[in-house]
Design an enzyme around this catalytic site. Sequence first.
Site, PDB file in Angstrom:
ATOM      1  N   ASP A   1      -3.512  -2.667   4.569  1.00 42.92           N
ATOM      2  CA  ASP A   1      -3.642  -1.879   3.254  1.00 42.92           C
ATOM      3  C   ASP A   1      -4.783  -1.043   3.833  1.00 42.92           C
ATOM      4  O   ASP A   1      -4.775   0.139   2.919  1.00 42.92           O
ATOM      5  CB  ASP A   1      -4.414  -2.501   2.229  1.00 42.92           C
ATOM      6  CG  ASP A   1      -3.261  -3.331   1.244  1.00 42.92           C
ATOM      7  OD1 ASP A   1      -2.259  -4.255   2.061  1.00 42.92           O
ATOM      8  OD2 ASP A   1      -2.939  -2.922   0.410  1.00 42.92           O
TER       9      ASP A   1
ATOM     10  N   ARG B   1      -6.085  -0.466  -7.753  1.00 46.01           N
ATOM     11  CA  ARG B   1      -6.135  -1.378  -6.669  1.00 46.01           C
ATOM     12  C   ARG B   1      -6.796  -0.676  -5.509  1.00 46.01           C
ATOM     13  O   ARG B   1      -6.701   0.199  -4.916  1.00 46.01           O
ATOM     14  CB  ARG B   1      -4.728  -1.834  -6.165  1.00 46.01           C
ATOM     15  CG  ARG B   1      -3.811  -2.241  -7.399  1.00 46.01           C
ATOM     16  CD  ARG B   1      -2.868  -3.261  -6.604  1.00 46.01           C
ATOM     17  NE  ARG B   1      -3.484  -4.379  -6.171  1.00 46.01           N
ATOM     18  CZ  ARG B   1      -2.609  -5.105  -5.202  1.00 46.01           C
ATOM     19  NH1 ARG B   1      -1.235  -4.649  -5.206  1.00 46.01           N
ATOM     20  NH2 ARG B   1      -2.998  -5.980  -4.682  1.00 46.01           N
TER      21      ARG B   1
ATOM     22  N   ALA C   1       0.819  -1.269  -0.109  1.00 46.39           N
ATOM     23  CA  ALA C   1       0.025  -0.130   0.102  1.00 46.39           C
ATOM     24  C   ALA C   1       0.757   1.397  -0.029  1.00 46.39           C
ATOM     25  O   ALA C   1       0.723   2.247  -0.976  1.00 46.39           O
ATOM     26  CB  ALA C   1      -0.834  -0.146   1.104  1.00 46.39           C
TER      27      ALA C   1
HETATM   28  O1  MRU Z   1      -1.210  -7.233  -2.787  1.00 50.96           O
HETATM   29  P1  MRU Z   1       0.143  -6.572  -2.297  1.00 50.96           P
HETATM   30  O2  MRU Z   1       1.239  -7.396  -2.461  1.00 50.96           O
HETATM   31  O3  MRU Z   1      -0.067  -5.213  -2.793  1.00 50.96           O
HETATM   32  O4  MRU Z   1      -0.433  -6.464  -0.945  1.00 50.96           O
HETATM   33  C1  MRU Z   1       0.458  -6.159   0.298  1.00 50.96           C
HETATM   34  C2  MRU Z   1       0.105  -6.399   1.589  1.00 50.96           C
HETATM   35  O5  MRU Z   1      -1.003  -6.986   1.942  1.00 50.96           O
HETATM   36  C3  MRU Z   1       0.765  -5.612   2.621  1.00 50.96           C
HETATM   37  O6  MRU Z   1       0.769  -6.212   3.821  1.00 50.96           O
HETATM   38  C4  MRU Z   1       0.241  -4.188   2.969  1.00 50.96           C
HETATM   39  O7  MRU Z   1      -0.072  -3.282   1.718  1.00 50.96           O
HETATM   40  C5  MRU Z   1       1.226  -3.420   3.688  1.00 50.96           C
HETATM   41  S1  MRU Z   1       2.820  -3.001   3.031  1.00 50.96           S
HETATM   42  C6  MRU Z   1       3.585  -2.074   4.172  1.00 50.96           C
END
Ligand code: MRU
Length: 336
Positions: A226, A87, A55
């Site tokens: 997120d 997203r 995120a």
């Molecule tokens: O689908 P992604 O790889 O973007 O998902 C990432 C995550 O779920 C992380 O845990 C979240 O974005 C936090 S990142 C510091």
Amino acid sequence: VKTEGSIQDLPAVWMEGSDVVMIEQRKLPGVFELLRATTTDEVALSIRDMAVRGAPSIGATAAYGMAQAQMLGEDLDTAAEKLKATRPTAFDLFYAVDLMQKLARTGGDLAEASRSYADNLTARCRRIGEHGEKLIRDGARILTHCNAGALATLDHGTALAPIREAHARGKGIFVFADETRPRMQGARLTVWELMQEDIPHALIADNAAGHFMQRGEIDMVITGADRVTLAGDAANKIGTYEKAVLARENAIPFYVAVPVSTIDFSMEDWRDIPIEERGEDEVLSVWGKRLSPEGARARNPAFDVTPAKYITGIITEEGVFKPEEIGGLKDRLGTL
Ligand code: MRU
């Protein structure tokens, strides 16, 4: 652009002129390659297809995308719309685009603003590390899910920031990294980051955490998020919720680490968080290799929500808070 490199040398994403340049995360750890996005469509595609992910990194990429649009004299409302359509769960994306749009409306220079957004985020993640480190005792065995490391946040990480800090201070920690089906962020990216700093770890299958918890081999859980709601509920990578329930069953503290840009102060009910559902192929195949029979169908929610009642504390740049305190922090946490 092919090059050698590590996440210790470079942030996850940056700008060169009007190009948005990023580490191509889909090819890691086998190939270290940079991807250069020269138009809003390319920036949007890099986010949607997860060349850049996590995120906070998505937010920073979108901020740079807005700066690019301004430099190229494009319509900023159109650019914002394209970037926001990538997203849906990652709150930082909306936060960053809205912030850039607001600044642009008052005549702001987005090249400058996006650079300071990124610098600020990096400083905040460092502070998350400093606050979170205090929760980690010597010799702690810590479970993390997905990749909430430097790749996901430009530098340091959220969940991985306290882990890095504890390791740097010689606490003798050990990290269990969930593989994180279907995109394998744990197996590919978290383990890669841990190896670069010689942090002792074990990659485990997604369904193994309960076993280790039950046997007393996990002392605490730290994940990223997120989107965090006003009530302190946290949407994170699919599988996080079940880890939190298992942690409660086994009396293991469960922490979520986030910068302010991940907190959606307008979101009261976690059921209103949009949950991204990705393509069936990610589940029917394992990293490009089809395993399920032709004609089989799949569901692929990318995130789930861990209700506040399972969360021991939320680690932010301003300190560690109980989930129910998060809503009251709007002014205290400031803006990026
Ligand atoms: O689908 P992604 O790889 O973007 O998902 C990432 C995550 O779920 C992380 O845990 C979240 O974005 C936090 S990142 C510091």
